[in-house]
Design a protein around this motif. Structure first.
Motif, short mmCIF file in Angstrom:
data_model
loop_
_atom_site.label_atom_id
_atom_site.label_comp_id
_atom_site.label_asym_id
_atom_site.label_seq_id
_atom_site.Cartn_x
_atom_site.Cartn_y
_atom_site.Cartn_z
N GLN A 63 4.25 21.19 -66.41
CA GLN A 63 5.26 22.24 -66.58
C GLN A 63 4.65 23.60 -66.95
OE1 GLN A 63 8.16 20.53 -64.97
NE2 GLN A 63 8.79 22.34 -66.10
N ARG A 123 17.03 25.80 -62.30
CA ARG A 123 15.95 25.52 -63.24
C ARG A 123 15.68 24.01 -63.35
NH1 ARG A 123 17.23 29.50 -68.36
NH2 ARG A 123 17.02 31.45 -67.21
N ALA A 124 16.72 23.23 -63.20
CA ALA A 124 16.60 21.77 -63.33
C ALA A 124 16.08 21.12 -62.04
CB ALA A 124 17.95 21.17 -63.70
N GLU A 150 13.60 20.26 -58.65
CA GLU A 150 12.25 19.72 -58.51
C GLU A 150 11.24 20.87 -58.57
OE1 GLU A 150 8.69 18.19 -56.96
OE2 GLU A 150 9.86 19.42 -55.60
N THR A 165 8.11 30.28 -67.53
CA THR A 165 9.51 30.35 -67.98
C THR A 165 9.81 31.66 -68.71
OG1 THR A 165 8.92 29.16 -70.00
CG2 THR A 165 9.75 27.86 -68.14
N GLU A 194 21.07 27.44 -64.32
CA GLU A 194 20.62 26.20 -64.97
C GLU A 194 20.37 25.11 -63.94
OE1 GLU A 194 19.67 25.54 -68.13
OE2 GLU A 194 19.92 27.70 -68.45
N THR A 195 21.20 25.06 -62.91
CA THR A 195 21.04 24.06 -61.85
C THR A 195 19.72 24.27 -61.13
OG1 THR A 195 23.43 23.99 -61.58
CG2 THR A 195 22.10 23.07 -59.79
#
Length: 108
Positions: free
Chosen positions: A50, A68-69, A71, A55, A65-66
């Motif tokens: 990560q 960022r989540a 793959e 970030t 948020e979707t």
């Protein structure tokens, strides 16, 4: 030696100057204009996890948020400026960023 970064990134420019001043042969890859192959992104992600995703970037803050989540490799392919930089490939040894430890390892 290959350096993946952005031409407009101050840190990438500092790294490039220091490496060239040391006399090291350097191939520059602009992640925005040249792109990065998926296989390379996977190799970088395997090495850094990560940490490869910046970030703190404006691009990250602009994602939902979707998104960022999603793959990580797909996210980096869609938004190459999310990659923390520079990523330096020194004959297979990978380095992330341009902190004192990376400078010591590459410049001696």
């Amino acid at each position: 030696m290959k350096m993946y970064g952005l031409g407009t990134c101050d840190t990438c420019r500092k790294a490039e100057k220091a490496l060239r001043d040391k006399g090291l042969a350097l191939t520059k890859v602009d992640v925005r204009s040249d792109g990065v192959k998926e296989a390379e992104l996977r190799r970088f992600f395997e090495a850094f996890g990560q940490k490869l995703i910046n970030t703190r970037s404006t691009t990250w803050r602009g994602l939902t948020e979707t998104e960022r989540a999603g793959e990580p490799i797909a996210l980096l392919k869609a938004h190459p400026t999310l990659m923390k930089r520079p990523v330096i490939d020194d004959n297979g040894a990978l380095y992330l960023g341009w902190d004192k430890a990376v400078q010591a390892a590459l410049l001696g």
